[in-house]
Scaffold this motif. Structure first.
Motif, PDB file in Angstrom:
ATOM      1  N   GLU A   3       0.812  -1.213   0.000  1.00 31.77           N
ATOM      2  CA  GLU A   3       0.000   0.000   0.000  1.00 31.77           C
ATOM      3  C   GLU A   3       0.848   1.267   0.000  1.00 31.77           C
ATOM      4  O   GLU A   3       0.343   2.361  -0.255  1.00 31.77           O
ATOM      5  CB  GLU A   3      -0.913  -0.005   1.213  1.00 31.77           C
ATOM      6  N   ALA A   4       2.149   1.119   0.293  1.00 37.59           N
ATOM      7  CA  ALA A   4       3.070   2.248   0.230  1.00 37.59           C
ATOM      8  C   ALA A   4       4.386   1.750  -0.354  1.00 37.59           C
ATOM      9  O   ALA A   4       4.862   0.676  -0.008  1.00 37.59           O
ATOM     10  CB  ALA A   4       3.300   2.841   1.613  1.00 37.59           C
ATOM     11  N   THR A  21       5.031   6.597  -3.054  1.00 36.41           N
ATOM     12  CA  THR A  21       3.746   6.436  -3.731  1.00 36.41           C
ATOM     13  C   THR A  21       2.899   5.396  -2.998  1.00 36.41           C
ATOM     14  O   THR A  21       3.371   4.725  -2.090  1.00 36.41           O
ATOM     15  CB  THR A  21       3.915   5.992  -5.197  1.00 36.41           C
ATOM     16  N   GLU A  23      -1.453   4.199  -1.891  1.00 34.34           N
ATOM     17  CA  GLU A  23      -2.598   4.751  -1.177  1.00 34.34           C
ATOM     18  C   GLU A  23      -2.230   5.178   0.239  1.00 34.34           C
ATOM     19  O   GLU A  23      -2.831   6.103   0.797  1.00 34.34           O
ATOM     20  CB  GLU A  23      -3.739   3.741  -1.157  1.00 34.34           C
ATOM     21  N   GLN A  24      -1.249   4.509   0.828  1.00 28.50           N
ATOM     22  CA  GLN A  24      -0.796   4.871   2.170  1.00 28.50           C
ATOM     23  C   GLN A  24       0.589   5.529   2.115  1.00 28.50           C
ATOM     24  O   GLN A  24       1.455   5.264   2.941  1.00 28.50           O
ATOM     25  CB  GLN A  24      -0.759   3.616   3.055  1.00 28.50           C
ATOM     26  N   TYR A  25       0.778   6.405   1.142  1.00 30.46           N
ATOM     27  CA  TYR A  25       2.092   7.031   0.942  1.00 30.46           C
ATOM     28  C   TYR A  25       2.627   7.756   2.176  1.00 30.46           C
ATOM     29  O   TYR A  25       3.846   7.885   2.334  1.00 30.46           O
ATOM     30  CB  TYR A  25       2.050   7.983  -0.253  1.00 30.46           C
ATOM     31  N   HIS A 102      -1.084   9.076  -4.701  1.00 27.72           N
ATOM     32  CA  HIS A 102      -2.335   8.317  -4.560  1.00 27.72           C
ATOM     33  C   HIS A 102      -2.915   8.066  -5.953  1.00 27.72           C
ATOM     34  O   HIS A 102      -2.919   8.972  -6.798  1.00 27.72           O
ATOM     35  CB  HIS A 102      -3.333   9.097  -3.718  1.00 27.72           C
ATOM     36  N   TRP A 105      -5.064  10.656  -7.721  1.00 22.83           N
ATOM     37  CA  TRP A 105      -4.461  11.859  -8.309  1.00 22.83           C
ATOM     38  C   TRP A 105      -4.193  11.641  -9.795  1.00 22.83           C
ATOM     39  O   TRP A 105      -4.323  12.556 -10.595  1.00 22.83           O
ATOM     40  CB  TRP A 105      -3.169  12.202  -7.589  1.00 22.83           C
TER      41      TRP A 105
END
Length: 291
Positions: A3-4, A21, A23-25, A102, A105
């Motif tokens: 997720e990151a 990068t 979703e959990q950047y 994310h 974006w």
């Protein structure tokens, strides 16, 4: 995929750089900060020159604690590649880094890309976590430069929709993006000789179509208005009174003026087209350095 993620690459001027990068950047940001990396205005993380050699190893360990994966790119930093290309293009170009940490974006970017080729398809269907933009500071043209997914060396370059042309998604006039080699000289020659002329031709066609559509709408509404004035009736045969006639005339003039503003926006540029960049480039094209 985690997720990151953190992507490491090498920059000639900055050494090791990192892009976070996923979703959990923010998890990746925490790992980078705790490992001694520093972030610049473009949200690119840099390893300070005085940092110990063990910092990257420490980063991997720290990233695991923050549920973040670390990857090393086989390419040079995309900012270096974009600046190398921009220096060889005719005119004055400004480059900047775009990070779509994310996935949402990247989705927001899609409507503003003016492309009918590979770049447009990739932005809709594949993950592009970062890119570079090149903006002609005189003409206002803005190009998007990305690493071509699935290829170790190639890049893709396309354009954002020009100002005054609204969103570019699905526009049949949009130019095709171009595949570029990793060598700045050859890439600049391809952009100058092939892409920019095609782009300007596409802009011309789009502006011409916008003017034709606006004038066509005005003519159609005028014909409808004229027919009702001549007959003294609405299209359903209901008689017109004086008040309705005045209201219809005012409405027609208002709509006609709004549509004519499209002509005002685009016609001057079309009239001035013989002095556009395409002619100037042929006079001032540089000698292309070979790798």
């Amino acid at each position: 995929m985690a997720e990151a993620q953190i992507v490491l690459s090498h920059s000639r001027g900055s050494g090791i750089v990192a892009i976070a990068t996923g979703e959990q950047y923010p998890w990746a940001h925490t790992a980078l900060a705790q490992s001694g990396f520093q972030r610049d205005d473009d949200s690119v993380w840099h390893l300070p020159a005085h940092a110990p050699e063990t910092t990257v190893v420490d980063l991997v360990t720290c990233a695991k604690r923050h549920r973040t994966s670390v990857h090393t790119s086989s390419r040079r930093f995309i900012g270096d590649a974009a600046r190398g290309l921009a220096r060889l293009l005719p005119g004055q170009w400004h480059t900047s880094i775009e990070i779509y940490a994310h996935p949402a974006w990247q989705e927001d970017l899609v409507p503003w890309i003016w492309d009918s080729g590979e770049l447009g398809r990739i932005l809709q269907n594949e993950r592009v976590p970062y890119a570079a933009t090149l903006t002609d500071t005189v003409q206002g043209t803005t190009l998007l430069f990305i690493e071509r997914p699935g290829r170790q060396l190639d890049y893709l370059l396309g354009a954002f929709v020009p100002k005054q042309l609204e969103e570019g998604y699905g526009d049949t006039h949009a130019p095709h993006s171009i595949v570029l080699p990793p060598f700045a000289g050859r890439a600049a020659q391809a952009v100058t000789d092939r892409y920019l002329p095609a782009y300007e031709q596409a802009v011309h066609a789009r502006r011409t179509a916008a003017i034709a559509a606006a004038l066509g709408d005005v003519r159609s509404e005028h014909d409808t208005w004229q027919a009702m004035i001549t007959s003294g009736r609405y299209s359903d045969a209901t008689p017109l009174n004086a008040a309705a006639l005045g209201s219809m005339t005012e409405e027609f003039l208002d709509h006609a003026w709004r549509r004519f503003l499209t002509v005002v926006d685009h016609a001057p540029t079309l009239i001035d087209r013989p002095t556009a960049r395409g002619l100037r480039m042929r006079r001032h094209s540089p000698a292309w350095p070979m790798p």
